[in-house]
Scaffold this motif. Structure first.
Motif, PDB file in Angstrom:
ATOM      1  N   PHE B 288       0.856  -1.189   0.000  1.00  0.00           N
ATOM      2  CA  PHE B 288       0.000   0.000   0.000  1.00  0.00           C
ATOM      3  C   PHE B 288       0.889   1.235   0.000  1.00  0.00           C
ATOM      4  O   PHE B 288       2.106   1.145   0.209  1.00  0.00           O
ATOM      5  N   GLU B 289       0.276   2.389  -0.220  1.00  0.00           N
ATOM      6  CA  GLU B 289       1.059   3.624  -0.206  1.00  0.00           C
ATOM      7  C   GLU B 289       1.611   3.845   1.188  1.00  0.00           C
ATOM      8  O   GLU B 289       0.868   3.786   2.165  1.00  0.00           O
ATOM      9  N   PRO B 290       2.904   4.085   1.318  1.00  0.00           N
ATOM     10  CA  PRO B 290       3.479   4.210   2.661  1.00  0.00           C
ATOM     11  C   PRO B 290       3.138   5.530   3.339  1.00  0.00           C
ATOM     12  O   PRO B 290       3.192   5.629   4.555  1.00  0.00           O
ATOM     13  N   GLY B 291       2.789   6.544   2.526  1.00  0.00           N
ATOM     14  CA  GLY B 291       2.538   7.851   3.137  1.00  0.00           C
ATOM     15  C   GLY B 291       3.818   8.404   3.734  1.00  0.00           C
ATOM     16  O   GLY B 291       4.928   8.111   3.279  1.00  0.00           O
ATOM     17  N   SER B 292       3.659   9.163   4.825  1.00  0.00           N
ATOM     18  CA  SER B 292       4.783   9.955   5.345  1.00  0.00           C
ATOM     19  C   SER B 292       5.950   9.128   5.858  1.00  0.00           C
ATOM     20  O   SER B 292       7.055   9.643   5.985  1.00  0.00           O
ATOM     21  N   PRO B 351       4.982  20.295   1.486  1.00  0.00           N
ATOM     22  CA  PRO B 351       5.654  21.246   0.581  1.00  0.00           C
ATOM     23  C   PRO B 351       7.158  21.222   0.770  1.00  0.00           C
ATOM     24  O   PRO B 351       7.909  21.359  -0.200  1.00  0.00           O
ATOM     25  N   GLY B 352       7.629  20.997   1.982  1.00  0.00           N
ATOM     26  CA  GLY B 352       9.056  20.907   2.241  1.00  0.00           C
ATOM     27  C   GLY B 352       9.671  19.762   1.452  1.00  0.00           C
ATOM     28  O   GLY B 352      10.782  19.867   0.937  1.00  0.00           O
ATOM     29  N   PHE B 353       8.960  18.640   1.361  1.00  0.00           N
ATOM     30  CA  PHE B 353       9.474  17.508   0.602  1.00  0.00           C
ATOM     31  C   PHE B 353       9.405  17.739  -0.899  1.00  0.00           C
ATOM     32  O   PHE B 353      10.204  17.196  -1.650  1.00  0.00           O
ATOM     33  N   MET B 390       6.291   0.875  -8.388  1.00  0.00           N
ATOM     34  CA  MET B 390       7.186   2.013  -8.604  1.00  0.00           C
ATOM     35  C   MET B 390       6.902   2.528 -10.008  1.00  0.00           C
ATOM     36  O   MET B 390       6.604   1.759 -10.916  1.00  0.00           O
ATOM     37  N   PHE B 391       6.983   3.861 -10.160  1.00  0.00           N
ATOM     38  CA  PHE B 391       6.777   4.450 -11.483  1.00  0.00           C
ATOM     39  C   PHE B 391       7.842   3.953 -12.437  1.00  0.00           C
ATOM     40  O   PHE B 391       8.981   3.698 -12.034  1.00  0.00           O
ATOM     41  N   SER B 392       7.471   3.872 -13.723  1.00  0.00           N
ATOM     42  CA  SER B 392       8.522   3.632 -14.711  1.00  0.00           C
ATOM     43  C   SER B 392       9.208   4.987 -14.934  1.00  0.00           C
ATOM     44  O   SER B 392       8.616   6.047 -14.716  1.00  0.00           O
ATOM     45  N   TYR B 393      10.441   4.957 -15.349  1.00  0.00           N
ATOM     46  CA  TYR B 393      11.221   6.185 -15.484  1.00  0.00           C
ATOM     47  C   TYR B 393      10.531   7.182 -16.413  1.00  0.00           C
ATOM     48  O   TYR B 393      10.486   8.381 -16.145  1.00  0.00           O
ATOM     49  N   ASP B 394       9.953   6.651 -17.514  1.00  0.00           N
ATOM     50  CA  ASP B 394       9.303   7.528 -18.499  1.00  0.00           C
ATOM     51  C   ASP B 394       8.100   8.258 -17.925  1.00  0.00           C
ATOM     52  O   ASP B 394       7.802   9.380 -18.311  1.00  0.00           O
ATOM     53  N   LYS B 395       7.402   7.580 -17.010  1.00  0.00           N
ATOM     54  CA  LYS B 395       6.186   8.198 -16.471  1.00  0.00           C
ATOM     55  C   LYS B 395       6.452   8.971 -15.194  1.00  0.00           C
ATOM     56  O   LYS B 395       5.533   9.378 -14.500  1.00  0.00           O
ATOM     57  N   TYR B 396       7.711   9.140 -14.868  1.00  0.00           N
ATOM     58  CA  TYR B 396       8.071   9.792 -13.610  1.00  0.00           C
ATOM     59  C   TYR B 396       8.227  11.299 -13.851  1.00  0.00           C
ATOM     60  O   TYR B 396       9.322  11.839 -13.959  1.00  0.00           O
ATOM     61  N   GLY B 397       7.076  11.949 -13.965  1.00  0.00           N
ATOM     62  CA  GLY B 397       7.066  13.385 -14.257  1.00  0.00           C
ATOM     63  C   GLY B 397       7.209  14.216 -12.990  1.00  0.00           C
ATOM     64  O   GLY B 397       7.335  13.675 -11.885  1.00  0.00           O
ATOM     65  N   PRO B 398       7.179  15.547 -13.113  1.00  0.00           N
ATOM     66  CA  PRO B 398       7.349  16.450 -11.957  1.00  0.00           C
ATOM     67  C   PRO B 398       6.341  16.185 -10.848  1.00  0.00           C
ATOM     68  O   PRO B 398       6.710  16.182  -9.663  1.00  0.00           O
ATOM     69  N   THR B 403       4.990  13.929  -5.471  1.00  0.00           N
ATOM     70  CA  THR B 403       4.139  13.126  -4.572  1.00  0.00           C
ATOM     71  C   THR B 403       4.891  11.929  -4.018  1.00  0.00           C
ATOM     72  O   THR B 403       4.716  11.567  -2.856  1.00  0.00           O
ATOM     73  N   SER B 404       5.741  11.328  -4.846  1.00  0.00           N
ATOM     74  CA  SER B 404       6.453  10.146  -4.344  1.00  0.00           C
ATOM     75  C   SER B 404       7.381  10.530  -3.201  1.00  0.00           C
ATOM     76  O   SER B 404       7.621   9.731  -2.309  1.00  0.00           O
ATOM     77  N   SER B 405       7.861  11.775  -3.198  1.00  0.00           N
ATOM     78  CA  SER B 405       8.802  12.175  -2.151  1.00  0.00           C
ATOM     79  C   SER B 405       8.148  12.106  -0.775  1.00  0.00           C
ATOM     80  O   SER B 405       8.828  11.915   0.220  1.00  0.00           O
ATOM     81  N   PHE B 406       6.834  12.267  -0.706  1.00  0.00           N
ATOM     82  CA  PHE B 406       6.167  12.101   0.602  1.00  0.00           C
ATOM     83  C   PHE B 406       5.276  10.861   0.635  1.00  0.00           C
ATOM     84  O   PHE B 406       4.344  10.759   1.412  1.00  0.00           O
ATOM     85  N   GLY B 407       5.604   9.885  -0.236  1.00  0.00           N
ATOM     86  CA  GLY B 407       5.014   8.561  -0.071  1.00  0.00           C
ATOM     87  C   GLY B 407       3.695   8.331  -0.751  1.00  0.00           C
ATOM     88  O   GLY B 407       2.944   7.439  -0.372  1.00  0.00           O
ATOM     89  N   GLN B 408       3.388   9.132  -1.773  1.00  0.00           N
ATOM     90  CA  GLN B 408       2.171   8.870  -2.528  1.00  0.00           C
ATOM     91  C   GLN B 408       2.528   8.443  -3.947  1.00  0.00           C
ATOM     92  O   GLN B 408       3.482   8.948  -4.521  1.00  0.00           O
ATOM     93  N   GLY B 409       1.751   7.506  -4.483  1.00  0.00           N
ATOM     94  CA  GLY B 409       1.989   7.045  -5.846  1.00  0.00           C
ATOM     95  C   GLY B 409       2.884   5.828  -5.907  1.00  0.00           C
ATOM     96  O   GLY B 409       2.833   5.069  -6.849  1.00  0.00           O
ATOM     97  N   VAL B 410       3.713   5.644  -4.887  1.00  0.00           N
ATOM     98  CA  VAL B 410       4.457   4.398  -4.810  1.00  0.00           C
ATOM     99  C   VAL B 410       3.741   3.493  -3.822  1.00  0.00           C
ATOM    100  O   VAL B 410       2.944   3.946  -3.014  1.00  0.00           O
ATOM    101  N   SER B 411       4.005   2.203  -3.930  1.00  0.00           N
ATOM    102  CA  SER B 411       3.342   1.249  -3.059  1.00  0.00           C
ATOM    103  C   SER B 411       4.390   0.282  -2.528  1.00  0.00           C
ATOM    104  O   SER B 411       5.234  -0.202  -3.285  1.00  0.00           O
ATOM    105  N   LEU B 412       4.339   0.035  -1.212  1.00  0.00           N
ATOM    106  CA  LEU B 412       5.367  -0.796  -0.578  1.00  0.00           C
ATOM    107  C   LEU B 412       4.733  -1.837   0.326  1.00  0.00           C
ATOM    108  O   LEU B 412       3.671  -1.626   0.896  1.00  0.00           O
TER     109      LEU B 412
END
Lengths: 359, 634
Positions: B288-292, B351-353, B390-398, B403-412
């Motif tokens: 699931f998404e790990p979140g923070s 926002p800091g992340f 995990m996103f594929s590199y091509d779909k890893y946009g801004p 969002t991934s930096s604070f745990g959204q969009g990835v799943s662990l």
């Protein structure tokens, strides 16, 4: 002749030695089956002892029969045995066992007329060849003998008893062989024989399976190779000295009817290679003394008679042992003097009685 | 003189007959001497029957040799049909003891086989039933020693340990994964029989002894496991969530010290449950998404890359950042204002992340996540592992980077998160987590094999890892993880509150609340992860709900691990005697030239003449001579 008397004595001695050992081995080989089938482990021993006794009496009666008597009555004996061979084929008169209608039932016993026929045709052939020896340089001289032979052969094949037919045929060929008939006829006969065997195989394909089975029994271990494998499982572990008296494993329901066709396998299992070789030597001596006796005869009839009767036993011994050690395909021929079987043992002893008494 | 006979030919026949007998003799010698061994071996196969001797399965034990799966002795009934004289009578007597029909037994014991096991009615019978059968003294009916697997802890660890089938074969969990070690080799009692299966009298039997299965020590510590289990049970009742996952691992080698989940089942009666329940060890299965909690990973990456100085770099959280036209908000309305990056982590400021992710950039961010093992199976020795998303590199946009930096969009999975979290504090090494510690033979207690703990790779530098320890300790001591603070222990950790997405849409009011913690932070001995999926009747915030659970877990787990109590220098910092500390005054709202203090220096950021924020805040204690950050604006 003093020499012949000695040979007779040797033959008699070896014969009864083998018979006594045979009775003993029939007991050893059969007791397990006998207990299971008849709830009497001595069942086959008792019967074989009786057959041996009757055979022994037969042996001594035969020693009293003169060559002249046999010579005079050869045709009569032949006709009687042919009639019996015909009668045994009639359902109701003949009893069927293991798919062959070969027996007459007399009380608790069964008699095989083909066993009697073996002796009858040898006597007849001895007489015929010795009276027609001038014509024996050509095959035509054998015509009426061949006719008798063919009738008997056909009747036996109707039972059917392939093994006995082969034995009789081989014995007659041996008798003809020792005449001065040119060898080329035997080559011809060999050719005819091969053709006949081919024909017989085509008629009944199971025979072909039996032939291939002895070459590689493990190709069909539960079918045609079964008996050969079970025989080898008795012989192989027997090693040099065997498991010891009564210590066969294979007689415990593994080898079917171990007291008949495969009794030699049980002998080897219990007494090893040494025991087996002793039996082989005993038979070899029997043949050697028998042929020496044949060579010492004054009359063609006697020499032919001995050769023919000895030939019958010899062919049976060699085929039976050949089958047991997996040199020959399974034929259903018992080991003379040793295997269980009343008719076989009695007739064999009678034959040897006739052989031993030729002066 | 004989005229018609050829003496020579009689001699020929004589010789031929002897030759034939010699041939027979030769073949006979060949079979008895040369082929003796082959034929005897084959014949032995024919004669020999065997009676099974069941090999006990290896035990499963925790790291301190506490048994987790054991064997209870039972009996099975075996019948040699040939030896049963009166089959009807035997069936009549046996059937009621085994609670079955006479005909069933009769049919089985009448089969043409050398030996029959009465399956299933005669398998694993009780001692009482066995002694009743023994008392019958029936010939040909035998009792075989058998073993029945038993799990003393039942529902706890059921998913992990799994269970075995009727023939003691591992079917799920550890029992299945390490079946080849645990399974013994059954022995046999060999005896010779006749062709109908009857025993030969006076023939000795030959025993091929069974080979016991190997015992398996897990890395698990049952005391720690019990703590996790108790806390899961309490939370299960209190919050009625859909799932709970608890995991404890040693960050220094990847050894799993405790692992459990709810729902669970009782593996002693596994037949009563759905396959879905018993085939899933949620800590490795459920992703699931790990979140923070994932911010720790991003933060560690940024420290390693050197793009932030967590104490001396500042970020002004105005409440949101706009990325690719999307407004990413801080959880606190109006934002956290001016913060060091350490405070960005402490306050869990999204926002800091976003700022951190921008500083790292796409390539570095992506590479770090890959190195930490996002989207990659950990290779844990527990079946059913999920590799997460995990996103594929091509779909890893801004936006994805943000969002991934604070745990959204990835799943662990829990095991992935715990493993990568360990890497942030253990000096930077990513280990392969594992549950098997060693195997040893029950006969000699000799260790046959020790499962290695080798790092897969170094992900961040030791220096970055050291900083992470302090950062995470601050989160618990001062930041969002305060509820997990345990008096006297140096605890570090990170909370997580992740909204559940279904088919790409975030679901209102459905959250995974989680907490990942480590202790003691000067020398981490354990990483604990606790997550609840959709808890009810509580504040949907990881720090608030799971924080106290984590606190009580640590309070008991740390003494088990013999961690000494020691005060954190983070608290002590304020109590130094040699330097005086003073309370910070409020400067917000003042003109720039009105900002003055007897004790502190000032540093200014931003454009404008008015103070819109300050750091530290009013009322905090600060050493004399320290600098107060002032954010200027209009």
């Amino acid at each position: 002749m003093y020499q012949n008397k000695r040979y007779s004595l040797y033959i008699t001695f070896i014969t009864f030695l083998l018979v006594v050992f045979g009775v003993f081995m029939v007991y050893s080989a059969s007791s397990v089956w006998a207990l299971a089938k008849f709830n009497d482990s001595f069942y086959y021993l008792k019967r074989q002892s009786l057959f041996a006794l009757l055979g022994g009496i037969g042996f001594f009666i035969m020693t009293k029969i003169s060559s002249d008597f046999l010579y005079k009555n050869a045709t009569k004996i032949m006709i009687v045995s042919l009639v019996l061979l015909g009668l045994v084929l009639i359902p109701g008169l003949g009893i069927e066992r293991n798919g062959s209608r070969s027996w007459f039932g007399i009380g608790p016993f069964a008699v095989q007329p083909s066993e009697l026929f073996k002796i009858a045709i040898v006597i007849y052939a001895a007489k015929y060849i010795s009276t027609h020896f001038n014509e024996t340089k050509r095959l035509k001289g054998f015509l009426s003998l061949l006719l008798m032979m063919v009738i008997g052969f056909v009747l036996i094949m109707l039972q059917p008893d392939f093994g006995t037919a082969i034995v009789i045929l081989s014995s007659l060929v041996l008798m003809m062989f020792i005449t001065k008939l040119p060898t080329k006829y035997f080559v011809m006969m060999g050719g005819v024989g091969v053709l006949m065997i081919v024909a017989l195989i085509i008629m009944a394909p199971y025979r072909f399976q039996r032939i291939t089975a002895f070459i590689n029994p493990w190709s069909d271990p539960l079918g045609s190779g079964f008996q050969i494998i079970q025989s080898l499982y008795a012989i192989g572990p027997g090693a040099l000295l065997g498991n010891g008296l009564f210590a066969s494993y294979q007689k415990h329901f593994y080898l079917p009817e171990p007291q008949t066709d495969f009794i030699f396998a049980i002998i080897v299992e219990e007494f090893g290679l040494v025991g087996g070789i002793i039996i082989l030597i005993a038979f070899a001596l029997l043949f050697i003394f028998g042929f020496k006796l044949a060579l010492n005869q004054d009359r063609e009839f006697d020499a032919l008679l001995i050769t023919g009767l000895l030939g019958l036993i010899m062919v049976q011994v060699i085929i039976n042992l050949g089958v047991v050690v997996s040199l020959l395909p399974v034929t259903g021929i018992t080991l003379p003097l040793i295997s269980y079987g009343g008719s076989s043992l009695s007739v064999c002893l009678c034959s040897l009685g006739l052989i031993a008494s030729r002066k | 003189m004989i005229e018609a006979i050829s003496f020579k030919k009689i001699k020929i026949i004589e010789v031929l007959s002897i030759v034939a007998l010699v041939l027979v003799g030769t073949k006979l010698s060949y079979e008895t001497i040369i082929r003796n061994e082959i034929l005897e071996a084959k014949a032995n196969d024919l004669w020999e029957r065997s009676f099974p001797l069941v090999a006990p399965r290896g035990l499963i034990l925790d790291r301190n040799n506490n048994a987790l799966a054991i064997n209870n002795p039972t009996y099975s009934v075996a019948v040699i049909p040939f030896q049963v004289v009166d089959k009807e009578n035997a069936a009549r007597l046996i059937a009621p003891i085994l609670d079955t029909k006479e005909e069933v037994i009769y049919e089985k014991i009448s089969k043409k086989a050398s030996i029959i096991r009465l399956h299933p009615e005669g398998r694993r019978i009780s001692l009482a039933e066995a002694s009743k059968i023994n008392d019958l003294h029936l010939e040909g009916v035998y009792l075989i020693n058998d073993n029945e697997r038993f799990y003393p802890y039942g529902e706890s660890m059921a998913s992990l340990l799994g269970f075995v089938g009727i023939d003691n074969q591992g079917l799920a969990g550890i029992e299945s994964y390490y079946d080849k070690y645990l399974t013994g080799v059954d022995g046999t009692l060999n005896y010779l029989t006749d062709a109908k299966g009857g025993l030969f009298e006076n023939k000795s039997s030959r025993i091929v002894a069974p080979l016991d299965g190997l015992n398996l020590n897990l890395t698990l510590d049952i005391e720690i496991q019990n703590v996790l289990e108790r806390e899961m049970s309490n939370a299960w009742i209190k919050y009625n969530p859909k799932e709970i996952i608890a995991l404890a691992i040693d960050p220094n080698n990847g050894e799993i010290l405790g692992i459990g989940n709810r729902p669970t089942y009782n593996n002693n009666n596994y037949q009563d449950y759905d396959q879905e329940v018993y085939n899933r060890t949620l800590a490795v299965f459920s992703s699931f998404e790990p979140g923070s909690t994932f911010k720790a990973i991003t933060f560690a990456s940024a420290l390693d890359a050197g793009v932030i100085d967590m104490d001396n770099d500042y970020y002004y959280d105005k409440g949101y950042e706009i990325v690719a036209g999307v407004r990413i908000k801080s959880w606190k309305k109006g934002g956290h204002g001016l913060q060091t990056f350490l405070e960005v982590l402490q306050n869990s400021s999204n926002p800091g992340f976003v700022e951190i992710s921008r500083r790292l950039g796409k390539d570095r961010l992506y590479a770090y996540y890959k190195k930490f093992g996002v989207g990659e199976k950990t290779g844990v020795d527990i079946s059913g592992e999920n590799k997460g998303i995990m996103f594929s590199y091509d779909k890893y946009g801004p936006l994805e980077q943000a969002t991934s930096s604070f745990g959204q969009g990835v799943s662990l999975t829990a095991i992935q998160l715990a493993t990568m979290f360990s890497a942030t504090i253990n000096g930077g090494y990513l280990y392969t987590p594992h549950i098997a510690k060693s195997i040893y033979t029950s006969q000699t207690n000799e260790i046959v094999y020790t499962f290695p703990s080798t790092p897969k790779r170094q992900v961040i530098s030791k220096e970055a890892s050291d900083k992470m320890r302090r950062a995470l300790e601050c989160v618990v001591a001062l930041g969002s993880g305060r509820k997990a603070y345990v008096d006297g222990y140096r605890v570090g950790g990170k909370t997580g509150t992740a909204q559940i997405a279904e088919n790409g849409v975030y679901q209102d009011g459905r959250y995974v609340l989680s907490f990942i913690a480590a202790a003691p932070m000067d020398d981490p001995k354990v990483v604990i992860y606790f997550a609840m999926r959709e808890p009810k009747n509580t504040i949907q915030y990881g720090g608030t709900t799971v924080g106290p659970i984590m606190g009580s877990i640590l309070r008991e787990v740390l003494p088990i691990l013999k961690v000494e109590k020691r005060e954190s220098p983070i608290n002590r910092e304020y109590n130094w005697d040699d330097v005086k500390s003073y309370e910070v005054e409020n400067y917000i709202g003042l003109e720039k030239n009105k900002v003055k203090s007897k004790y502190f220096k000032f540093a200014y950021f931003g454009e404008g003449n008015k103070v819109i924020d300050q750091l530290p805040k009013e009322g905090e204690l600060l050493k004399e001579g320290s600098t107060i950050m002032i954010m200027l604006g209009e």
